[in-house]
Design an enzyme around this catalytic site. Sequence first.
Site, mmCIF file in Angstrom:
data_model
loop_
_atom_site.group_PDB
_atom_site.id
_atom_site.type_symbol
_atom_site.label_atom_id
_atom_site.label_comp_id
_atom_site.label_asym_id
_atom_site.label_seq_id
_atom_site.Cartn_x
_atom_site.Cartn_y
_atom_site.Cartn_z
ATOM 1 N N GLU A 65 -12.705 82.015 -148.706
ATOM 2 C CA GLU A 65 -13.471 80.989 -149.404
ATOM 3 C C GLU A 65 -12.964 80.782 -150.829
ATOM 4 O O GLU A 65 -12.963 79.656 -151.342
ATOM 5 C CB GLU A 65 -14.956 81.368 -149.444
ATOM 6 C CG GLU A 65 -15.606 81.484 -148.073
ATOM 7 C CD GLU A 65 -15.603 82.907 -147.539
ATOM 8 O OE1 GLU A 65 -16.588 83.310 -146.917
ATOM 9 O OE2 GLU A 65 -14.590 83.609 -147.752
ATOM 10 N N ARG A 197 -0.001 96.211 -131.181
ATOM 11 C CA ARG A 197 0.065 97.260 -132.197
ATOM 12 C C ARG A 197 -0.259 96.694 -133.573
ATOM 13 O O ARG A 197 -0.967 97.322 -134.372
ATOM 14 C CB ARG A 197 1.458 97.892 -132.221
ATOM 15 C CG ARG A 197 1.789 98.744 -131.014
ATOM 16 C CD ARG A 197 3.195 99.320 -131.140
ATOM 17 N NE ARG A 197 3.583 100.053 -129.937
ATOM 18 C CZ ARG A 197 4.817 100.480 -129.694
ATOM 19 N NH1 ARG A 197 5.782 100.250 -130.586
ATOM 20 N NH2 ARG A 197 5.098 101.135 -128.579
ATOM 21 N N LEU A 217 5.923 104.123 -131.815
ATOM 22 C CA LEU A 217 4.583 103.542 -131.737
ATOM 23 C C LEU A 217 4.200 102.755 -132.987
ATOM 24 O O LEU A 217 3.017 102.656 -133.338
ATOM 25 C CB LEU A 217 3.528 104.633 -131.460
ATOM 26 C CG LEU A 217 3.712 105.412 -130.161
ATOM 27 C CD1 LEU A 217 2.635 106.482 -130.027
ATOM 28 C CD2 LEU A 217 3.700 104.485 -128.958
ATOM 29 N N ALA A 301 -1.246 109.287 -117.936
ATOM 30 C CA ALA A 301 -2.350 109.140 -116.993
ATOM 31 C C ALA A 301 -3.582 109.935 -117.381
ATOM 32 O O ALA A 301 -4.711 109.449 -117.252
ATOM 33 C CB ALA A 301 -1.879 109.557 -115.595
ATOM 34 N N SER A 304 -5.328 108.318 -120.561
ATOM 35 C CA SER A 304 -5.803 106.978 -120.193
ATOM 36 C C SER A 304 -7.014 107.072 -119.273
ATOM 37 O O SER A 304 -8.006 106.346 -119.436
ATOM 38 C CB SER A 304 -4.682 106.191 -119.503
ATOM 39 O OG SER A 304 -3.597 105.971 -120.379
#
Length: 369
Positions: A65, A197, A217, A301, A304
């Site tokens: 703004e 990322r 990464l 695995a 996750s």
Amino acid sequence: MSELSQHVKLLDSHSDQFWMRQAIAEAEKAIYRTRPNPAVGCVIVKDGVIVGRGATAPVGGPHAEVFAMREAGEQARGATAYVTLEPCAHYGRTPPCAKGLVEAGVAKVVIACADPNPLVAGKGVQILQDAGIEVITAVCTAEAEVQNKGFLKAMATGIPYVRLKVASSLDGRTAMASGESKWITGAEARQDVQHWRAISGAVITGIDTVLADDPQLNVRALPNIDLENIVQPKRIILDRQGRLPLTAQILQQPETVIVMGPFRQELADLGVVQLAVQSLKDLLATLKDLQIYDVLVEAGATLSTAFLQESLVDEMINYVAPTFLGQSARAMFNAEFESMAQQFRFKLIDVIQVGDDIRLRLIPSQESV
């Protein structure tokens, strides 16, 4: 209401949507640079013309703004301001934008998203209305929310927005039995990951992934974006047994690395932050305290699956390569179910081709099996 009045109101609504989309386009310019602040866009419109526009600066700089009001100058008086997030109402590194809009003399403010931050949460709207300014809310809300999913969720719930990224073959495999996984997907898909990322405050992985792939990464390239304008994500490694080698590539930028595991003086000497975390929920609470609102999980695995089983995944991004790796290759996930009722179901929200690969974006389904 007469038919003419209804027609005029409909035209006004369509006009508000048009100008709000210009503000959303402004916010898009800031999505990589503002963390932990939200990316906000603003346009000031008078007599059908944009007289001022702005997007949030990096932390400590002016909000959207302010830039728009500076450009508009005296033309802001009597104009309409379109803002993608409720104007702030508190003094922080910058003065409250709601008061700035009052002082600029705008006649109307149109807002896409309410701000769930307890320091704002309706207070910005109240300041504007108390000054006699017309306020319209919830214009193009869904489009604007996409740009600040993590901020909005964390402020409302105290938990970051978690994206789980996986890359797999057609038969759902992510690596050979030996752990070899470079590369299942093509260069275009790997480039696409750079965006996820770049919008994340942290990338989380497990020590097994670091040992197998030696990844960095981090964000290394984005089309038409200067890397100096990107806030690099923290790289968080879950390493409960203290196995992270000092030669790992991820330690080339130790100031952005956080290791969850036993304290090691050699990592402290490099400047690596070390934290003890007992569970994934503890981890997400820690991330909230660190003002990390968007999390990308790039892991094997086991980790996750743990995020899925704890119902911590808000969105899954699955790159599928047109190849088969065979039954001896490693599976995407290692959950074991005995009945259909235990399955994880997802709703497909987006699918596109990226090079020779397919990218699926999914969210957990709330439907019962």
